[in-house]
Motif scaffolding. Structure first.
Motif, mmCIF file in Angstrom:
data_model
loop_
_atom_site.group_PDB
_atom_site.id
_atom_site.type_symbol
_atom_site.label_atom_id
_atom_site.label_comp_id
_atom_site.label_asym_id
_atom_site.label_seq_id
_atom_site.Cartn_x
_atom_site.Cartn_y
_atom_site.Cartn_z
ATOM 1 N N LEU A 199 23.250 2.364 -12.977
ATOM 2 C CA LEU A 199 24.142 1.201 -12.922
ATOM 3 C C LEU A 199 23.449 -0.017 -12.317
ATOM 4 O O LEU A 199 23.555 -1.130 -12.838
ATOM 5 C CB LEU A 199 25.393 1.531 -12.105
ATOM 6 C CG LEU A 199 26.446 0.427 -12.042
ATOM 7 C CD1 LEU A 199 27.092 0.205 -13.403
ATOM 8 C CD2 LEU A 199 27.520 0.748 -11.002
ATOM 9 N N PHE A 200 22.740 0.178 -11.213
ATOM 10 C CA PHE A 200 22.195 -0.947 -10.458
ATOM 11 C C PHE A 200 20.833 -1.410 -10.960
ATOM 12 O O PHE A 200 20.434 -2.540 -10.677
ATOM 13 C CB PHE A 200 22.095 -0.592 -8.979
ATOM 14 C CG PHE A 200 23.398 -0.261 -8.316
ATOM 15 C CD1 PHE A 200 24.584 -0.815 -8.756
ATOM 16 C CD2 PHE A 200 23.442 0.628 -7.247
ATOM 17 C CE1 PHE A 200 25.792 -0.508 -8.148
ATOM 18 C CE2 PHE A 200 24.647 0.936 -6.627
ATOM 19 C CZ PHE A 200 25.822 0.372 -7.079
ATOM 20 N N TYR A 201 20.119 -0.559 -11.699
ATOM 21 C CA TYR A 201 18.746 -0.903 -12.079
ATOM 22 C C TYR A 201 18.515 -0.834 -13.591
ATOM 23 O O TYR A 201 17.530 -0.290 -14.061
ATOM 24 C CB TYR A 201 17.748 -0.036 -11.290
ATOM 25 C CG TYR A 201 17.853 -0.352 -9.821
ATOM 26 C CD1 TYR A 201 17.309 -1.526 -9.307
ATOM 27 C CD2 TYR A 201 18.578 0.480 -8.968
ATOM 28 C CE1 TYR A 201 17.463 -1.860 -7.976
ATOM 29 C CE2 TYR A 201 18.735 0.143 -7.628
ATOM 30 C CZ TYR A 201 18.171 -1.026 -7.139
ATOM 31 O OH TYR A 201 18.329 -1.360 -5.811
ATOM 32 N N THR A 202 19.461 -1.414 -14.314
ATOM 33 C CA THR A 202 19.310 -1.629 -15.754
ATOM 34 C C THR A 202 19.467 -3.126 -15.984
ATOM 35 O O THR A 202 20.585 -3.646 -15.954
ATOM 36 C CB THR A 202 20.361 -0.843 -16.553
ATOM 37 O OG1 THR A 202 20.274 0.553 -16.216
ATOM 38 C CG2 THR A 202 20.140 -1.014 -18.051
ATOM 39 N N ALA A 248 13.870 -1.512 -6.804
ATOM 40 C CA ALA A 248 14.310 -2.639 -5.992
ATOM 41 C C ALA A 248 13.118 -3.445 -5.486
ATOM 42 O O ALA A 248 13.212 -4.665 -5.299
ATOM 43 C CB ALA A 248 15.153 -2.152 -4.818
ATOM 44 N N TYR A 249 12.008 -2.780 -5.260
ATOM 45 C CA TYR A 249 10.795 -3.466 -4.802
ATOM 46 C C TYR A 249 10.210 -4.361 -5.897
ATOM 47 O O TYR A 249 9.531 -5.335 -5.617
ATOM 48 C CB TYR A 249 9.754 -2.433 -4.360
ATOM 49 C CG TYR A 249 8.543 -3.040 -3.702
ATOM 50 C CD1 TYR A 249 8.559 -3.363 -2.343
ATOM 51 C CD2 TYR A 249 7.387 -3.303 -4.420
ATOM 52 C CE1 TYR A 249 7.449 -3.927 -1.732
ATOM 53 C CE2 TYR A 249 6.271 -3.861 -3.827
ATOM 54 C CZ TYR A 249 6.309 -4.174 -2.469
ATOM 55 O OH TYR A 249 5.202 -4.742 -1.876
ATOM 56 N N GLY A 250 10.494 -4.010 -7.143
ATOM 57 C CA GLY A 250 9.978 -4.794 -8.262
ATOM 58 C C GLY A 250 9.110 -4.011 -9.221
ATOM 59 O O GLY A 250 8.578 -4.576 -10.187
ATOM 60 N N CYS A 251 8.975 -2.710 -8.991
ATOM 61 C CA CYS A 251 8.210 -1.870 -9.908
ATOM 62 C C CYS A 251 8.990 -1.676 -11.204
ATOM 63 O O CYS A 251 10.227 -1.647 -11.189
ATOM 64 C CB CYS A 251 7.940 -0.508 -9.281
ATOM 65 S SG CYS A 251 7.052 -0.571 -7.699
ATOM 66 N N ASP A 252 8.288 -1.526 -12.292
ATOM 67 C CA ASP A 252 8.929 -1.222 -13.571
ATOM 68 C C ASP A 252 8.699 0.251 -13.877
ATOM 69 O O ASP A 252 7.813 0.616 -14.645
ATOM 70 C CB ASP A 252 8.358 -2.105 -14.686
ATOM 71 C CG ASP A 252 9.095 -1.917 -16.011
ATOM 72 O OD1 ASP A 252 9.991 -1.054 -16.071
ATOM 73 O OD2 ASP A 252 8.770 -2.622 -16.979
ATOM 74 N N VAL A 298 16.902 8.430 -5.580
ATOM 75 C CA VAL A 298 16.650 7.591 -4.406
ATOM 76 C C VAL A 298 15.242 7.001 -4.478
ATOM 77 O O VAL A 298 15.036 5.805 -4.238
ATOM 78 C CB VAL A 298 16.853 8.387 -3.103
ATOM 79 C CG1 VAL A 298 16.347 7.597 -1.903
ATOM 80 C CG2 VAL A 298 18.323 8.733 -2.903
ATOM 81 N N PHE A 299 14.250 7.835 -4.810
ATOM 82 C CA PHE A 299 12.883 7.335 -4.974
ATOM 83 C C PHE A 299 12.853 6.208 -6.008
ATOM 84 O O PHE A 299 12.223 5.172 -5.820
ATOM 85 C CB PHE A 299 11.948 8.460 -5.442
ATOM 86 C CG PHE A 299 11.767 9.581 -4.457
ATOM 87 C CD1 PHE A 299 12.213 9.498 -3.145
ATOM 88 C CD2 PHE A 299 11.134 10.753 -4.844
ATOM 89 C CE1 PHE A 299 12.038 10.544 -2.242
ATOM 90 C CE2 PHE A 299 10.944 11.799 -3.955
ATOM 91 C CZ PHE A 299 11.401 11.701 -2.655
ATOM 92 N N TYR A 300 13.536 6.435 -7.125
ATOM 93 C CA TYR A 300 13.571 5.481 -8.231
ATOM 94 C C TYR A 300 14.162 4.149 -7.778
ATOM 95 O O TYR A 300 13.608 3.073 -8.062
ATOM 96 C CB TYR A 300 14.405 6.092 -9.360
ATOM 97 C CG TYR A 300 14.600 5.224 -10.585
ATOM 98 C CD1 TYR A 300 13.697 5.255 -11.640
ATOM 99 C CD2 TYR A 300 15.715 4.400 -10.693
ATOM 100 C CE1 TYR A 300 13.895 4.472 -12.773
ATOM 101 C CE2 TYR A 300 15.927 3.619 -11.820
ATOM 102 C CZ TYR A 300 15.006 3.664 -12.859
ATOM 103 O OH TYR A 300 15.209 2.884 -13.979
ATOM 104 N N SER A 326 0.834 -1.210 0.000
ATOM 105 C CA SER A 326 0.000 0.000 0.000
ATOM 106 C C SER A 326 0.864 1.255 0.000
ATOM 107 O O SER A 326 0.505 2.264 -0.618
ATOM 108 C CB SER A 326 -0.927 0.003 1.216
ATOM 109 O OG SER A 326 -0.177 -0.054 2.432
ATOM 110 N N ALA A 327 2.006 1.198 0.683
ATOM 111 C CA ALA A 327 2.915 2.349 0.698
ATOM 112 C C ALA A 327 3.563 2.544 -0.670
ATOM 113 O O ALA A 327 3.758 3.680 -1.120
ATOM 114 C CB ALA A 327 3.991 2.151 1.761
ATOM 115 N N ILE A 328 3.892 1.445 -1.333
ATOM 116 C CA ILE A 328 4.463 1.527 -2.678
ATOM 117 C C ILE A 328 3.467 2.177 -3.634
ATOM 118 O O ILE A 328 3.830 3.044 -4.450
ATOM 119 C CB ILE A 328 4.862 0.123 -3.177
ATOM 120 C CG1 ILE A 328 5.984 -0.465 -2.320
ATOM 121 C CG2 ILE A 328 5.263 0.173 -4.653
ATOM 122 C CD1 ILE A 328 7.309 0.234 -2.425
ATOM 123 N N VAL A 329 2.217 1.781 -3.531
ATOM 124 C CA VAL A 329 1.174 2.345 -4.394
ATOM 125 C C VAL A 329 1.042 3.841 -4.162
ATOM 126 O O VAL A 329 0.960 4.628 -5.114
ATOM 127 C CB VAL A 329 -0.177 1.637 -4.138
ATOM 128 C CG1 VAL A 329 -1.313 2.364 -4.848
ATOM 129 C CG2 VAL A 329 -0.111 0.186 -4.602
#
Length: 300
Positions: A160-163, A108-112, A101-103, A58-61
């Motif tokens: 670097l970390f999220y591609t 990392a949570y799994g959102c695209d 940081v938000f990104y 719910s917080a992610i949403v």
């Protein structure tokens, strides 16, 4: 170091807070970012601890909703970049490191986010300066053209970390130029005279949020070398290890400072999890893990 039981309790408190957090909405005025007890900081602490999956869905949403509807999606450099309607003027004006940081939390949570909010990656890639870094001060783009190390690291980490595919040519250049910027500054030094720009950067902090320290730069360079198959800047990393020695113990690396220090520029209210993992002098397992990975890269 705080006991595992104390940290476990503090994690549960942050989860409870995030389940009912309402302060994802913008509080206009000097506390709009709600340092350090707003929802984003709870999420960022869990992310940096490797506990991002504990964040309630719910917080992610709600977080994604804020980024979609309540953030002005342009970095305001020129007059034409500014919002004109009263509704848009009420939106949050993000900076590079904050947005990165938000990104990273949401990715990392799994959102695209590259599918849902493609403007964020485009923003980060768009604002690299000729020296290889970025700057959250708009005037840098119209006058000095000089970057800020603090503003630079989170955007570089985000790409670097999220591609999870091959880097595009633009992304590869972005990362390589960012690495060049860090190497030329020897992680913490002025290019002009070689002096340390800010001596607090020699003291690692945790959680970091958007803040910079020498280990954060070292870890980025080690991972950049590995993921981009580039030569490791051995002398820069060895110099960094020498600078960290006063805080290195047999058990690991000590925390040297707190970003939210009441006596510092960012003093403010905190929350139990932040206090539980951020004690000065504590050996941090999270910082120690990063340090060990840098050392392993040097040995290899």
């Amino acid at each position: 170091m705080q006991t595992n039981q104390a940290i476990h309790w503090a994690i549960e408190e942050s989860i409870k807070f995030l389940e009912c957090a309402t302060n994802f909405t913008i509080d206009h005025g000097q506390f709009s970012r709600q340092k350090w007890d707003g929802a984003w900081w709870h999420m960022a602490a869990l992310y940096e601890m490797g506990e991002v999956t504990r964040i309630p869905e719910s917080a992610i949403v709600r977080a994604k909703h804020l980024l979609k509807t309540q953030v002005w999606q342009t970095f305001m450099i020129a007059t034409d970049d500014h919002p004109t309607s009263e509704t848009d003027k009420m939106k949050l004006d993000c900076c590079h490191c904050e947005l990165a940081v938000f990104y990273m939390i949401l990715m990392a949570y799994g959102c695209d986010l590259d599918e849902e909010l493609p403007w964020i990656r485009e923003w980060l890639l768009k604002h690299q300066l000729p020296d290889g870094g970025l700057n959250c001060e708009p005037e840098a783009y119209t006058h000095s053209k000089k970057s800020s190390i603090i503003s630079t690291l989170p955007p570089l980490e985000a790409i670097l970390f999220y591609t999870n595919r091959e880097f595009t040519e633009q992304e590869a250049i972005y990362l390589d130029e960012g690495a060049r910027y860090l190497i030329e500054h020897r992680l913490v030094c002025s290019k002009q005279n070689g002096s340390v720009i800010d001596r607090t950067w020699l003291k690692p902090c945790f959680p970091r949020f958007f803040e910079y320290d020498i280990l954060r730069g070292m870890f980025f360079l080690a991972e950049w070398s590995r993921r981009r198959n580039k030569p490791l800047p051995i002398d820069v990393l060895q110099e960094g290890l020498e600078r960290l020695k006063p805080l290195m113990e047999a058990e690991g690396l000590q925390i040297g400072r707190q970003i939210f220090d009441p006596q510092g520029p960012w003093g403010g209210r905190t929350f139990p999890l932040l206090q539980a993992v951020a004690g000065i002098g504590f050996v941090s397992p999270y910082l120690t893990q990063q340090l060990n990975q840098v050392i392993e890269r040097l040995r290899a």
